[in-house]
Scaffold this motif. Structure first.
Motif, PDB file in Angstrom:
ATOM      1  N   UNK A 148      23.737 -94.854   5.082  1.00  0.00           N
ATOM      2  CA  UNK A 148      23.834 -96.348   5.443  1.00  0.00           C
ATOM      3  C   UNK A 148      23.019 -96.638   4.151  1.00  0.00           C
ATOM      4  N   UNK A 186      20.504 -98.110   1.665  1.00  0.00           N
ATOM      5  CA  UNK A 186      19.127 -99.022   2.162  1.00  0.00           C
ATOM      6  C   UNK A 186      19.154 -99.840   0.652  1.00  0.00           C
ATOM      7  N   UNK A 209      31.260-103.732  -4.008  1.00  0.00           N
ATOM      8  CA  UNK A 209      31.723-104.745  -3.044  1.00  0.00           C
ATOM      9  C   UNK A 209      30.708-105.079  -2.000  1.00  0.00           C
ATOM     10  N   UNK A 210      29.533-104.071  -1.872  1.00  0.00           N
ATOM     11  CA  UNK A 210      28.697-104.163  -0.815  1.00  0.00           C
ATOM     12  C   UNK A 210      27.358-104.027  -1.529  1.00  0.00           C
ATOM     13  N   UNK A 211      26.778-105.184  -1.115  1.00  0.00           N
ATOM     14  CA  UNK A 211      25.330-105.377  -1.877  1.00  0.00           C
ATOM     15  C   UNK A 211      24.413-105.606  -0.689  1.00  0.00           C
ATOM     16  N   UNK A 212      23.137-104.949  -0.861  1.00  0.00           N
ATOM     17  CA  UNK A 212      22.005-105.231  -0.001  1.00  0.00           C
ATOM     18  C   UNK A 212      21.343-106.700  -0.400  1.00  0.00           C
ATOM     19  N   UNK A 213      21.632-107.718   0.337  1.00  0.00           N
ATOM     20  CA  UNK A 213      21.127-108.776  -0.141  1.00  0.00           C
ATOM     21  C   UNK A 213      19.494-109.092   0.006  1.00  0.00           C
ATOM     22  N   UNK A 214      19.064-110.008  -0.289  1.00  0.00           N
ATOM     23  CA  UNK A 214      17.581-110.561  -0.521  1.00  0.00           C
ATOM     24  C   UNK A 214      17.266-110.704   1.034  1.00  0.00           C
ATOM     25  N   UNK A 215      16.000-110.044   1.432  1.00  0.00           N
ATOM     26  CA  UNK A 215      15.577-110.273   2.936  1.00  0.00           C
ATOM     27  C   UNK A 215      15.617-111.936   3.326  1.00  0.00           C
ATOM     28  N   UNK A 216      16.141-112.233   4.231  1.00  0.00           N
ATOM     29  CA  UNK A 216      16.080-113.486   4.839  1.00  0.00           C
ATOM     30  C   UNK A 216      15.320-113.817   6.086  1.00  0.00           C
ATOM     31  N   UNK A 217      14.475-114.836   6.128  1.00  0.00           N
ATOM     32  CA  UNK A 217      13.852-114.855   7.456  1.00  0.00           C
ATOM     33  C   UNK A 217      14.601-115.847   8.457  1.00  0.00           C
ATOM     34  N   UNK A 218      14.761-115.644   9.610  1.00  0.00           N
ATOM     35  CA  UNK A 218      15.222-116.660  10.464  1.00  0.00           C
ATOM     36  C   UNK A 218      13.948-117.677  10.550  1.00  0.00           C
ATOM     37  N   UNK A 219      14.404-119.117  10.149  1.00  0.00           N
ATOM     38  CA  UNK A 219      13.298-119.988  10.434  1.00  0.00           C
ATOM     39  C   UNK A 219      13.391-120.914  11.732  1.00  0.00           C
ATOM     40  N   UNK A 220      12.351-120.404  12.544  1.00  0.00           N
ATOM     41  CA  UNK A 220      12.293-121.310  13.782  1.00  0.00           C
ATOM     42  C   UNK A 220      11.588-122.579  13.613  1.00  0.00           C
ATOM     43  N   UNK A 221      12.314-123.683  14.263  1.00  0.00           N
ATOM     44  CA  UNK A 221      12.056-124.898  13.952  1.00  0.00           C
ATOM     45  C   UNK A 221      11.097-125.238  15.265  1.00  0.00           C
TER      46      UNK A 221
END
Lengths: 290, 329
Positions: A3, A5, A96-108
């Motif tokens: 996998x 990382x 073709x496969x890139x580890x994207x930047x960390x994103x946070x789920x933004x809870x409202x």
């Protein structure tokens, strides 16, 4: 299955070094990729040509994870790649496969749900301020700095200033006296914000949780001004403006007790940083411990 | 969350779909080559080369042996999932807009576009022998001009009914034995962009251009819930873990043609999570820099993937914040 990382490209310094060593000669043989495998992770170091025909050292770190899966999934894992991926090596192809930047789920939270309301308040406030801003030069409804006649009137005014200086304090003083001196004695129970019933010592202690402190007020601020400024956010139980004992001029800070803490919070959110009488107001909770 | 970015398409994504077990993720775009990926690490298993037009819709059989794609090149192809080879190609007279395998995998329902004098149609074909598909439809229903054209299609329980979503917002249920309409539900006011079944097949969700998504009862076509946003909704999906996490996710954003006139922040390209019961939005996930065109929950409910107008597919695995989140009511 490995996998991805992250795939770390060599640092810029490394690239330069690499190019120097090989002299940028693309015909030199590439060393074979070095694979280090220690059970839980795999590191592959290889040298490849990048878009500019420069040699680049690519170090890819892979984390090896083991999953127990259904037989059918395991079966599919053995499928060979096809189509455009036919020649890909095992493992994700970085093209073709890139580890994207960390994103946070933004809870409202319910708090941010209607920002429109505070916007409205701000607008209302600005509207109510309209009459209060007065240009020193043309007496119009804008700040002096933004006066369109600034260039023409400024030199004129400064020449007049010397004459006016003597008159100004004299004119200001009586006005301050008129409003500053408290009137007839009013029993606490009859004062604004006080309940009509008699209060015991204990219940007299104010609820500090809904109190805001306003600092950086100008010297000629009066309670009435604060009332106008802070009333739009909710019912106020008490306004305390610190004044000099003798001159009755404001000492530059005040406390506003709201009846509800929500109102106080909104007042802080909106007024803090608001420009008032040439100063930027600083509004915060009176008791920062709560 | 650290999403995996899949960059296999040259044009905007039209649909993404997990297979039943969730180990593979299929994606299609307006370029003619659908892709398939291992969802766990984003590795590309392969591409399906053959079409010559945009791929509007894809679906995969329950046992992941056959993959179907409907294209604007006026053909429908069945592919071998393992090798990426075309098993059969069905030539149509119009573009294929929606495609759906039945629960048993024996039948495929597809809808065609209204174009070049052709009326929009709903067809069902038998694909029990994918190598030798008889392209005479076992059910054929003309959609236009009595209704607006059908874009997306879903199967009802026991392979007895199909539900189509239309350009004018209507939802129509058809009985496949009689080829007749049995129910028409008009709640949406604009085009249905996407329809997806819930995990247990009792409910489905529709995403509409009228800025709302609706949850429906599949057997009665009764509208159950409405999820309102302020931008067109291009796709919506129901969480498979509906008992533990009764959420739906909506994707959309400004219309693609208007995107260049505004900043990404204003375009609202976030995936929006709503509580399915209270119809209230509780979380957002940023990432795409164009509207989201297709969304899919991983069948295990522990992640989701989104494909956008920007041509990227982003595969997310939920972190603890999502798993521990409790809706406050």
């Amino acid at each position: 299955m490995p996998v991805a990382e992250e795939s770390v490209k060599s640092s810029w310094a490394d690239e330069v070094e690499e190019v120097e060593v090989t002299g940028g000669n693309s015909s030199t043989e590439f060393p074979h990729p070095i694979v280090k495998n220690d059970g839980n992770s795999k590191t592959i170091t290889e040298v490849v040509l990048n878009e500019d025909d420069k040699k680049v050292k690519v170090i890819s770190h892979y984390k090896i994870e083991k999953h127990r899966v259904a037989k059918s999934i395991a079966q599919r894992k053995t499928w060979k790649k096809f189509g455009l991926s036919e020649n890909d090596k095992p493992g994700p192809n970085p093209a073709t496969t890139i580890g994207a930047e960390e994103v946070q789920m933004q809870f409202l939270s319910s708090k941010d749900e209607d920002p429109s309301e505070s916007d409205d308040l701000k607008k209302k406030l600005i509207d109510s301020q309209k009459g209060q801003v007065k240009c020193r030069l043309c007496k119009e409804d804008h700040w002096t700095k933004q006066c369109p006649y600034k260039d023409k009137l400024e030199p004129l005014r400064s020449s007049l200033m010397d004459d006016e200086k003597d008159e100004e304090p004299a004119a200001a003083a009586p006005q301050e006296k008129k409003t500053g001196i408290p009137g007839k004695y009013v029993p606490p129970s009859m004062r604004e914000g006080g309940s009509k019933k008699g209060e015991s010592m204990i219940s007299n202690r104010r609820d500090e949780t809904a109190t805001v402190r306003v600092t950086n007020l100008s010297e000629n601020t009066r309670e009435q001004d604060l009332q106008e400024l802070f009333r739009p956010f909710g019912e106020i139980s008490r306004i305390f403006l610190a004044k000099d004992k003798f001159t009755m001029a404001s000492k530059g800070f005040a406390f506003i007790n709201y009846k509800r803490r929500d109102d106080a919070a909104r007042a802080i959110q909106v007024i803090n940083g608001f420009g008032y009488d040439h100063l930027i107001l600083n509004v915060e909770w009176a008791n920062l411990n709560i | 969350m650290k999403p995996i970015l899949l960059q296999g398409h040259e044009r905007s994504i039209t649909q993404i779909k997990f297979n039943r077990e969730g180990d593979l993720l299929f994606s299609s775009s307006k370029d003619p080559i659908p892709n398939v990926w291992w969802s766990i690490n984003g590795e590309r298993l392969g591409t399906f080369d053959g079409h010559t037009g945009a791929i509007w819709a894809i679906d995969v059989k329950w046992d992941t042996t056959v993959f179907a794609s409907g294209s604007a090149d006026q053909s429908l192809r069945l592919w071998d999932c393992e090798t990426g080879k075309t098993i059969s190609k069905l030539q149509m007279k119009a573009s294929v807009r929606g495609i759906s395998f039945s629960y048993s995998g024996n039948l495929i329902a597809y809808t065609t576009d209204k174009m070049m004098g052709q009326q929009s149609e709903l067809n069902i074909i038998d694909v029990r022998e994918p190598n030798n598909v008889d392209d005479t439809a076992i059910m054929k229903a003309q959609v236009t001009p009595t209704n607006q054209k059908a874009l997306s299609v879903l199967w009802g329980p026991l392979d007895e009914t199909v539900v189509t979503g239309h350009e004018d917002g209507a939802i129509i249920k058809w009985d496949i034995r009689t080829s007749k309409k049995t129910d028409v539900a008009i709640e949406h006011t604009k085009q249905i962009n996407d329809m997806q079944l819930g995990h247990d097949g009792t409910m489905f969700i529709t995403a509409s251009k009228d800025s709302t998504a609706r949850l429906w009862d599949l057997s009665t076509l009764e509208p159950l819930k409405i999820f309102k946003t302020d931008r067109p909704v291009n796709s919506a999906a129901i969480s498979p873990l509906i008992d533990k996490h009764p959420y739906v996710v909506l994707g959309g954003g400004q219309e693609a043609m208007e995107v260049t006139t505004t900043a990404a922040r204003v375009g609202k390209f976030d995936a929006r999570f709503f509580h399915a019961v209270f119809e209230e939005e509780f979380a957002r996930v940023k990432g795409h820099f164009g509207p989201i065109n297709s969304l899919a929950f991983h069948p295990n409910g522990k992640g989701y993937a989104s494909g956008g107008e920007d041509g990227f597919v982003r595969v997310h695995v939920f972190d603890d914040a999502y798993n521990q989140f409790r809706f406050d009511y």
